[in-house]
Design a protein around this motif. Structure first.
Motif, PDB file in Angstrom:
ATOM      1  N   SER A 123       0.829  -1.206   0.000  1.00 26.21           N
ATOM      2  CA  SER A 123       0.000   0.000   0.000  1.00 26.21           C
ATOM      3  C   SER A 123       0.861   1.253   0.000  1.00 26.21           C
ATOM      4  CB  SER A 123      -0.900  -0.004   1.237  1.00 26.21           C
ATOM      5  OG  SER A 123      -1.589   1.214   1.351  1.00 26.21           O
ATOM      6  N   PRO A 260      -3.076  -1.060   6.129  1.00 31.90           N
ATOM      7  CA  PRO A 260      -3.389   0.015   5.178  1.00 31.90           C
ATOM      8  C   PRO A 260      -4.822   0.537   5.265  1.00 31.90           C
ATOM      9  CG  PRO A 260      -2.612  -1.988   4.061  1.00 31.90           C
ATOM     10  CD  PRO A 260      -2.950  -2.351   5.458  1.00 31.90           C
ATOM     11  N   LEU A 262      -6.781   2.272   7.329  1.00 28.41           N
ATOM     12  CA  LEU A 262      -7.087   3.666   7.674  1.00 28.41           C
ATOM     13  C   LEU A 262      -6.526   4.637   6.629  1.00 28.41           C
ATOM     14  CD1 LEU A 262      -8.243   5.757   9.607  1.00 28.41           C
ATOM     15  CD2 LEU A 262      -6.098   5.677  10.882  1.00 28.41           C
ATOM     16  N   SER A 263      -5.255   4.456   6.272  1.00 29.78           N
ATOM     17  CA  SER A 263      -4.654   5.427   5.350  1.00 29.78           C
ATOM     18  C   SER A 263      -5.325   5.377   3.983  1.00 29.78           C
ATOM     19  CB  SER A 263      -3.149   5.189   5.221  1.00 29.78           C
ATOM     20  OG  SER A 263      -2.887   3.933   4.656  1.00 29.78           O
ATOM     21  N   GLU A 264      -5.668   4.168   3.517  1.00 31.13           N
ATOM     22  CA  GLU A 264      -6.331   4.071   2.211  1.00 31.13           C
ATOM     23  C   GLU A 264      -7.741   4.653   2.273  1.00 31.13           C
ATOM     24  OE1 GLU A 264      -6.137   0.149   0.532  1.00 31.13           O
ATOM     25  OE2 GLU A 264      -3.941   0.157   0.426  1.00 31.13           O
ATOM     26  N   VAL A 266      -8.762   7.085   4.247  1.00 29.54           N
ATOM     27  CA  VAL A 266      -8.621   8.550   4.256  1.00 29.54           C
ATOM     28  C   VAL A 266      -8.305   9.060   2.855  1.00 29.54           C
ATOM     29  CG1 VAL A 266      -7.172  10.450   5.070  1.00 29.54           C
ATOM     30  CG2 VAL A 266      -7.951   8.713   6.683  1.00 29.54           C
ATOM     31  N   GLN A 267      -7.334   8.433   2.208  1.00 31.33           N
ATOM     32  CA  GLN A 267      -6.905   8.913   0.890  1.00 31.33           C
ATOM     33  C   GLN A 267      -8.036   8.839  -0.134  1.00 31.33           C
ATOM     34  OE1 GLN A 267      -4.268  10.707   1.711  1.00 31.33           O
ATOM     35  NE2 GLN A 267      -3.381  10.216  -0.257  1.00 31.33           N
ATOM     36  N   HIS A 268      -8.712   7.680  -0.168  1.00 27.20           N
ATOM     37  CA  HIS A 268      -9.733   7.514  -1.199  1.00 27.20           C
ATOM     38  C   HIS A 268     -10.975   8.346  -0.892  1.00 27.20           C
ATOM     39  CE1 HIS A 268      -7.268   4.788  -3.311  1.00 27.20           C
ATOM     40  NE2 HIS A 268      -7.286   3.853  -2.384  1.00 27.20           N
TER      41      HIS A 268
ATOM     42  N   ASN B 124       0.751   4.598  -7.892  1.00 27.89           N
ATOM     43  CA  ASN B 124       0.074   3.788  -6.894  1.00 27.89           C
ATOM     44  C   ASN B 124      -0.868   4.684  -6.104  1.00 27.89           C
ATOM     45  OD1 ASN B 124      -0.832   2.084  -4.939  1.00 27.89           O
ATOM     46  ND2 ASN B 124       1.139   1.807  -3.917  1.00 27.89           N
ATOM     47  N   ASN B 126      -2.951   4.041  -3.933  1.00 22.80           N
ATOM     48  CA  ASN B 126      -3.100   3.724  -2.517  1.00 22.80           C
ATOM     49  C   ASN B 126      -2.028   4.386  -1.671  1.00 22.80           C
ATOM     50  OD1 ASN B 126      -5.343   2.057  -2.830  1.00 22.80           O
ATOM     51  ND2 ASN B 126      -4.054   0.314  -3.403  1.00 22.80           N
ATOM     52  N   SER B 127      -0.951   4.812  -2.319  1.00 24.28           N
ATOM     53  CA  SER B 127       0.197   5.309  -1.576  1.00 24.28           C
ATOM     54  C   SER B 127       0.037   6.788  -1.252  1.00 24.28           C
ATOM     55  CB  SER B 127       1.470   5.100  -2.393  1.00 24.28           C
ATOM     56  OG  SER B 127       2.554   5.773  -1.790  1.00 24.28           O
ATOM     57  N   VAL B 128       0.085   7.100   0.045  1.00 24.77           N
ATOM     58  CA  VAL B 128       0.022   8.500   0.461  1.00 24.77           C
ATOM     59  C   VAL B 128       1.223   9.258  -0.108  1.00 24.77           C
ATOM     60  CG1 VAL B 128      -0.026  10.051   2.436  1.00 24.77           C
ATOM     61  CG2 VAL B 128      -1.159   7.838   2.574  1.00 24.77           C
ATOM     62  N   SER B 207      -0.792  12.047   6.825  1.00 24.81           N
ATOM     63  CA  SER B 207      -1.325  10.707   6.541  1.00 24.81           C
ATOM     64  C   SER B 207      -0.220   9.682   6.335  1.00 24.81           C
ATOM     65  CB  SER B 207      -2.199  10.732   5.279  1.00 24.81           C
ATOM     66  OG  SER B 207      -3.162  11.745   5.345  1.00 24.81           O
ATOM     67  N   LEU B 210      -0.012   7.067   8.916  1.00 26.48           N
ATOM     68  CA  LEU B 210      -1.219   6.303   9.248  1.00 26.48           C
ATOM     69  C   LEU B 210      -1.089   4.835   8.857  1.00 26.48           C
ATOM     70  CD1 LEU B 210      -4.208   8.678   8.363  1.00 26.48           C
ATOM     71  CD2 LEU B 210      -3.068   8.316  10.542  1.00 26.48           C
ATOM     72  N   VAL B 211      -0.217   4.539   7.894  1.00 27.20           N
ATOM     73  CA  VAL B 211      -0.086   3.159   7.432  1.00 27.20           C
ATOM     74  C   VAL B 211       0.692   2.307   8.438  1.00 27.20           C
ATOM     75  CG1 VAL B 211       2.085   3.332   6.132  1.00 27.20           C
ATOM     76  CG2 VAL B 211       0.269   1.830   5.301  1.00 27.20           C
ATOM     77  N   TYR B 221      -0.092   9.239  17.047  1.00 30.82           N
ATOM     78  CA  TYR B 221      -0.860   8.470  16.069  1.00 30.82           C
ATOM     79  C   TYR B 221      -2.350   8.670  16.296  1.00 30.82           C
ATOM     80  CZ  TYR B 221      -2.451   4.974  12.848  1.00 30.82           C
ATOM     81  OH  TYR B 221      -3.061   4.360  11.782  1.00 30.82           O
TER      82      TYR B 221
END
Lengths: 303, 400
Positions: A123, A260, A262-264, A266-268, B124, B126-128, B207, B210-211, B221
C-alpha cells in the motif's frame, strides 16, 4: 475589516471541514487479498535450530553463505534480524521454559517476510514496486524502486532491509517466498524443502489453517491456543504455532485490522475523482472573485 | 498599499555569508561521501530506522515552514487583503526556496536518486507518498510560475547577459515580456492552485504515518493526523513570515515591518487556537493523556511541543502589549515555528518506534552536516535573490 475577517475565518473553517468530512459517495474499504494464496506454517515446537533453512535460502536466492553456517551454538548469542545478506534467520530464545530437570529449554524461531494478506508495504510503495501476487507472494520489482524506504517504515514486522552501502543502485532486500519455484506446479520454497524436522509446512493457506487447528486440538498441552498470522494485521501467508508466548520470540502483538485500512480509507475518501481539491478550487475561486470585485485588476505580479 | 519592493543593493559578501559558505562546503563534502560510500556510510540509519533527519527535517519540516507562501497568498490575493502584499514576496521566495530544497533533500535521501522521475509513470493511488510527491512536484512548478513576474519586473527590457550569452538577450527578453503579459491574466489560476495543492499535501504528510499504526507513539498516532498537519501548517504560515521578515529586516537594517505584521498575529490567535483545540481534544477523545506523565523522552518531547510550541505562544498573543512589541511578536512567532518543527521531528523521528529492535537513533555528524549545508545554501540563495531582485520593501530612511 471586521466583516472580511469573519468571512476569512468562515472560509478557513469550511475548507478544513470539507477536507475532514467524508463524501457520501465514499465506499467502504475492501481487502485486496488474493482468494487462495499459498502459505507456510512454522511450528516452533518442532524447530531445533539447525539453520539449514538459512543455508537453503541463501543458495536458492543467490545470497552470500550465512554467517558461520554450521554453527548452532555461539551464533545464537546475538539476536539477529534479516538483512541485506540474509532473507531469513533463526534465533534462539530462553523464555523461562524448563524441562523435567529444571534445565532451561530453548525455543528457536525462524523469521522472514510474513507475506501479509493486505501488506502495508504494498500500500505504501510510491511506485507500486511491491505487489501482492495471486500466489500470496509479496514481490519486489527493483526496476520501479526509487529507494524511498517507505515500505520499511510501513512494515509492522520490521522486515524489509536495505543495501545502505550501495551509493547508486541499492535494493530493498526481503524474502521472495521463492516465487520462481512456487509459481510453478509443485514448487516449494527452499527453506520448507530442506527443513529436517518438518517445522515448515508449505501449502495453501486455507489448508495450513486446518492443519494448524488439528495440531492445536490433538495436542493442546504442547501449544498456546493461537495461530499467529491467522488474524494479525488482517492475516499473513506465513503463520506460526508456538508453545511459548509469541512476543517472547520476537513476533509482535498486532491488531487484527489490516495496516493500510485507515490510510487508504482517508486517501480515497478525500481524493476519489479529486472531488475535494476541485471543490476547494471552486470555493476559493468564488471567494477571490467576491473579495476582489471592487478592485481594479490588481497587479498580481509576484503573487 | 504601496507595493514597492526593490533589490537590496547591499554588499553580498558579509561575514555572515562567509559562515554560510563554510557550512555549504561541509555539507557538499558530506553529500559527496553519501554518493560514493552510500547512505549507510554517512548516516545512522538502519533497517529498523529507515527515516532520519533528512526526511524529518529537510523534507517534512521544510514543507511545513514553507506554508507562509500559500497562507499569505490566500490572505492578500484571494481574500483581497492587499494591505499584506508587502509580505507576500518574501513569503513566496521562502516557499520557492523551501520546496526546492525539499526536493534536493529527497534526492540525497532516496537510495536511487536518478530514479526520482519514476513516480510520474508508475502510479500507486493507494500510496500517500505518491500523492504527496505529485502535489509537491506540481506545486513547485506553480511556485516558480508565481515567482516569474518578479524576475520579469527586474529584467524586462534590460536583459544583458554577459559575454557569449549576449546573443540570447532578445530571446530571453521576449520570453520575459510574453510570460509577464500572459501570467498577468491567468495568475489567479496559479494562486488558487497553489493553495489547493498546499492543503492537499500538507495534510497528506500527516497521513504518511497512518499506514504504520503500531510504529508511531499513540500521543501522535491519531486518525486526524492529516487534519493536525494541515491546521498546524496553516497556523505556522504567518508566524513563519513574522519570524523571517523580522530576521531579514534586522539583518539588512531595513525598516521594521511590525506594523504590517501585528494584525497577522491576531489571525494567528484563531488559527493556532483551532489547532490547539484539535490537538488537546484529540488527546482527550482517545484518552492518550494517560501517557503524559510517564517520563519517557517521547512523552517529554510531546509536552515540550504542546506547552512551548503551542500553548505558551498562544497565551502570549492574547495580550495586547505582546502583540504591539516587536520583541513580543517575534518571540511568540519563534516559539510557534519551533513548535511545528518539533512536531514534525516528533512524528517522524522521536515518536517512531521500531517494533522489535531497540533503536535509539541519533543522526550521525555527516548526516547533520548535510542538513545544515542545505539550510545554509537556502539562506545564501535567499540572500542573493533579495540582493538582486525586488523582493523586500525598499528602505526609506535609516529610521528607528
Amino acid at each position: 475589516m471586521q466583516i472580511t475577517r469573519r468571512h476569512f475565518f468562515g472560509v478557513m473553517g469550511a475548507a478544513g471541514a470539507s477536507v475532514a468530512v467524508r463524501p457520501p459517495t465514499g465506499h467502504a474499504w475492501q481487502s485486496k487479498a488474493p482468494p487462495d494464496p499459498f502459505g507456510c506454517l512454522v511450528d516452533l515446537t518442532r524447530c531445533v535450530g539447525c539453520r539449514k533453512c538459512e543455508e537453503a535460502c541463501a543458495e536458492v536466492n543467490g545470497l552470500p553463505e550465512p554467517e558461520r553456517v554450521n554453527c548452532q551454538c555461539t551464533i545464537f548469542e546475538k539476536d539477529r534480524r534479516p538483512d541485506h545478506d540474509a532473507y531469513t534467520v533463526v534465533n534462539r530464545y530462553y523464555t523461562g521454559k524448563v524441562d523435567e530437570f529444571d534445565k532451561p529449554v530453548p525455543t528457536y524461531a525462524k523469521v522472514q517476510c510474513m507475506h501479509c494478506q493486505d501488506p502495508a508495504c504494498v500500500s505504501a510503495c510510491i511506485v507500486g514496486a511491491l505487489t501482492k501476487d495471486e500466489t500470496g507472494t509479496v514481490r519486489y520489482d527493483v526496476t520501479r524502486c526509487i529507494g524511498c524506504r517507505y515500505c520499511m517504515v510501513a512494515c509492522p514486522f520490521e522486515i524489509p532491509a536495505y543495501e545502505y552501502h550501495d551509493p547508486i543502485t541499492p535494493k530493498v532486500m526481503k524474502c521472495t517466498f521463492c516465487y520462481d519455484r512456487i509459481s510453478k506446479q509443485g514448487g516449494v520454497p527452499g527453506c520448507a524443502t530442506i527443513c529436517p524436522t518438518e517445522a515448515i509446512t508449505f501449502g495453501r493457506r486455507e489448508t495450513l489453517l486446518e492443519v494448524a487447528k488439528k495440531r492445536l486440538k490433538e495436542n493442546p498441552a504442547r501449544y498456546l491456543p493461537h495461530i499467529y498470522g491467522e488474524k494479525e494485521v488482517g492475516g499473513t501467508s506465513w503463520m506460526y504455532l508456538s508453545g511459548v508466548p509469541f512476543e517472547q520470540v520476537n513476533l509482535p502483538a498486532l491488531p487484527e485490522t489490516p495496516s493500510p485500512k485507515l490510510s487508504e480509507t482517508v486517501q480515497h475518501s478525500l481524493f476519489t475523482y479529486l472531488w475535494s481539491p476541485i471543490l476547494l478550487f471552486g470555493v476559493l475561486g468564488g471567494l477571490m472573485a467576491w473579495f476582489n470585485k471592487n478592485d481594479n485588476p490588481p497587479d498580481k505580479g509576484g503573487a | 498599499m504601496t507595493h514597492a519592493a526593490q533589490p537590496l543593493k547591499r554588499p553580498l559578501w558579509t561575514p555572515g555569508v562567509l559562515v554560510m559558505l563554510v557550512f555549504m562546503f561541509a555539507g557538499a563534502v558530506a553529500i559527496i561521501a553519501r554518493f560514493t560510500g552510500g547512505i549507510g556510510y554517512v548516516t545512522n540509519l538502519t533497517n529498523a530506522r529507515p527515516w532520519g533527519i533528512w526526511v524529518g527535517i529537510d523534507v517534512a519540516t521544510g514543507v511545513a515552514l514553507a506554508a507562509g507562501g500559500f497562507t499569505t497568498a490566500a490572505l492578500a490575493h484571494i481574500f483581497g487583503r492587499h494591505y499584506y502584499e508587502p509580505v507576500t514576496r518574501p513569503a513566496l521566495l521562502t516557499a520557492v526556496l523551501g520546496y526546492t530544497f525539499v526536493v534536493i533533500g529527497l534526492l540525497v535521501d532516496i537510495g536511487r536518486s536518478w530514479a526520482i522521475w519514476k513516480p510520474m509513470f508508475y502510479w500507486n493511488f493507494n500510496s500517500v507518498l505518491f500523492e504527496v510527491a505529485m502535489c509537491v512536484m506540481i506545486y513547485l512548478t506553480v511556485l516558480y510560475i508565481e515567482f516569474l513576474p518578479i524576475v520579469a519586473e527586474q529584467f524586462k527590457g534590460r536583459v544583458n547577459l554577459p559575454g557569449i550569452l549576449s546573443g540570447l538577450n532578445r530571446l530571453v527578453d521576449g520570453f520575459l515580456q510574453t510570460a509577464d503579459r500572459i501570467l498577468g491574466k491567468v495568475m489567479w489560476v496559479f494562486i488558487i492552485l497553489g493553495v489547493v495543492l498546499s492543503c492537499m499535501h500538507q495534510s497528506s504528510l500527516g497521513s504518511l504515518m497512518l499506514v504504520a499504526p503500531t510504529k508511531l507513539h499513540p500521543l501522535w498516532y491519531t486518525p486526524i493526523l492529516p487534519l493536525l498537519f494541515l491546521t498546524s501548517a496553516i497556523a505556522v504560515g504567518y508566524p513563519m513570515v513574522v519570524f523571517e521578515t523580522t530576521l531579514a529586516t534586522a539583518s539588512f537594517k531595513l525598516d521594521s515591518e511590525v506594523k504590517i505584521l501585528a494584525p497577522l498575529t491576531k489571525i494567528t490567535i484563531f488559527l493556532l487556537g483551532f489547532y490547539m483545540v484539535l490537538k488537546i481534544g484529540d488527546m482527550g477523545v482517545r484518552g492518550t493523556w494517560i501517557y503524559l506523565l510517564d517520563g519517557t523522552y517521547q512523552t517529554n518531547s510531546f509536552l515540550v511541543e504542546l506547552l512551548f510550541g503551542v500553548m505558551i505562544p498562544w497565551i502570549m498573543l492574547l495580550f495586547k502589549p505582546v502583540r504591539q512589541s516587536a520583541r513580543g511578536v517575534f518571540t511568540a512567532a519563534a516559539l510557534i515555528v519551533g513548535g511545528v518543527v518539533l512536531n514534525r521531528v516528533n512524528v517522524f523521528i522521536v515518536g517512531y518506534r521500531s517494533p522489535l529492535t531497540e533503536n535509539g537513533y541519533f543522526p550521525a555528524p555527516s548526516e547533520i552536516l548535510v542538513t545544515l549545508g542545505l539550510i545554509a545554501t537556502l539562506m545564501f540563495i535567499y540572500r542573493v535573490v533579495v540582493t538582486y531582485l525586488p523582493v523586500l520593501q525598499a528602505p526609506k530612511e535609516v529610521s528607528s
